[in-house]
Design a protein around this motif. Sequence first.
Motif, PDB file in Angstrom:
ATOM      1  N   PHE A  52      12.036   6.244  -3.572  1.00 60.32           N
ATOM      2  CA  PHE A  52      10.948   5.336  -3.930  1.00 60.32           C
ATOM      3  C   PHE A  52       9.712   5.535  -3.048  1.00 60.32           C
ATOM      4  O   PHE A  52       8.859   4.656  -2.946  1.00 60.32           O
ATOM      5  CB  PHE A  52      11.414   3.870  -3.930  1.00 60.32           C
ATOM      6  CG  PHE A  52      11.946   3.345  -2.618  1.00 60.32           C
ATOM      7  CD1 PHE A  52      11.087   2.973  -1.599  1.00 60.32           C
ATOM      8  CD2 PHE A  52      13.308   3.192  -2.425  1.00 60.32           C
ATOM      9  CE1 PHE A  52      11.570   2.475  -0.403  1.00 60.32           C
ATOM     10  CE2 PHE A  52      13.806   2.681  -1.235  1.00 60.32           C
ATOM     11  CZ  PHE A  52      12.931   2.319  -0.216  1.00 60.32           C
ATOM     12  N   GLU A  75      11.261  13.368  -8.180  1.00 59.52           N
ATOM     13  CA  GLU A  75      12.385  12.436  -8.267  1.00 59.52           C
ATOM     14  C   GLU A  75      12.975  12.472  -9.683  1.00 59.52           C
ATOM     15  O   GLU A  75      12.232  12.465 -10.661  1.00 59.52           O
ATOM     16  CB  GLU A  75      11.927  11.020  -7.925  1.00 59.52           C
ATOM     17  CG  GLU A  75      13.009   9.956  -7.974  1.00 59.52           C
ATOM     18  CD  GLU A  75      14.232  10.339  -7.148  1.00 59.52           C
ATOM     19  OE1 GLU A  75      15.352  10.285  -7.704  1.00 59.52           O
ATOM     20  OE2 GLU A  75      14.071  10.696  -5.971  1.00 59.52           O
ATOM     21  N   GLU A 102      12.683   4.892  -9.822  1.00 61.53           N
ATOM     22  CA  GLU A 102      12.344   5.048  -8.407  1.00 61.53           C
ATOM     23  C   GLU A 102      10.972   5.690  -8.242  1.00 61.53           C
ATOM     24  O   GLU A 102      10.196   5.315  -7.344  1.00 61.53           O
ATOM     25  CB  GLU A 102      13.413   5.893  -7.705  1.00 61.53           C
ATOM     26  CG  GLU A 102      14.728   5.163  -7.514  1.00 61.53           C
ATOM     27  CD  GLU A 102      15.798   6.054  -6.904  1.00 61.53           C
ATOM     28  OE1 GLU A 102      15.451   7.153  -6.410  1.00 61.53           O
ATOM     29  OE2 GLU A 102      16.980   5.663  -6.939  1.00 61.53           O
ATOM     30  N   GLU A 149       8.400   3.115  -8.683  1.00 64.43           N
ATOM     31  CA  GLU A 149       8.304   2.284  -7.481  1.00 64.43           C
ATOM     32  C   GLU A 149       7.513   3.009  -6.395  1.00 64.43           C
ATOM     33  O   GLU A 149       6.700   2.395  -5.684  1.00 64.43           O
ATOM     34  CB  GLU A 149       9.698   1.941  -6.967  1.00 64.43           C
ATOM     35  CG  GLU A 149      10.455   0.954  -7.841  1.00 64.43           C
ATOM     36  CD  GLU A 149      11.846   0.674  -7.305  1.00 64.43           C
ATOM     37  OE1 GLU A 149      12.191  -0.521  -7.200  1.00 64.43           O
ATOM     38  OE2 GLU A 149      12.572   1.613  -6.977  1.00 64.43           O
ATOM     39  N   ALA A 150       7.722   4.308  -6.265  1.00 65.00           N
ATOM     40  CA  ALA A 150       6.969   5.097  -5.288  1.00 65.00           C
ATOM     41  C   ALA A 150       5.481   5.031  -5.572  1.00 65.00           C
ATOM     42  O   ALA A 150       4.661   4.852  -4.661  1.00 65.00           O
ATOM     43  CB  ALA A 150       7.453   6.549  -5.313  1.00 65.00           C
TER      44      ALA A 150
END
Length: 224
Positions: A65, A86, A91, A94-95
């Motif tokens: 993330f 990713e 995730e 979210e990053a």
Amino acid sequence: MNPIPGSVETFARLVGPEPDDIVAEMDAKAETEGFPTVGPAVGGWLRLLAGLVDARRVFEFGSGFGYSAYWFAGALPEDGEVILTEVDAEELAEARGFLERGGYADRARFEHGDAIEIVERYDGPFDCVLIDNEKDRYGEAFDAVRGKVAEDGIVLADNAVSAGSIEFEALSKLLSGVDVETTDATRGIADYLRTVRSEPAFETVLLPVGEGVAVSRRLPDHRA
């Protein structure tokens, strides 16, 4: 079990840079969810090392993330670039949110998919590379990026000592030339460390914080 004493990690946090509010939030998320990150002690080293090599481009094999990417981004110039990869789309989203809120989204690229396939689409040079994908694929990641690392650039491999199913005693024996039955993760880390240690274009040392980070510098005037 991590053979690096927890007291070292605690003291390294006290000496290292103070995490900002975004890092503190990411740390709390990691602790609540049991999500593995490099942690602030290693994060401080990522930022410092990127600054020491005047990094402009960073590539990550596995970003979760965005924890390590956030630390890297703080060392980059405004026109710098950190490439996050990713396989988990949630995730990665979210990053993006964390880096946007921290003011770093303008220097980040978010790539969904397998990092080893993604890096093939990019030309070098990269000043910093972080390898933090599947442990049994570290060697494959290094092979994919070794020729794209800038002279005096660095490749950092997290979990060089410990993580999940890595067996430290078996890892030590493998590096000493003794073959033992062990996990795929342990063997993958051992194979990676043997590869970078024997590669004449790189010099490698171990940073004994967190779960261990192998730091490999691309030497000038060497073809990788």
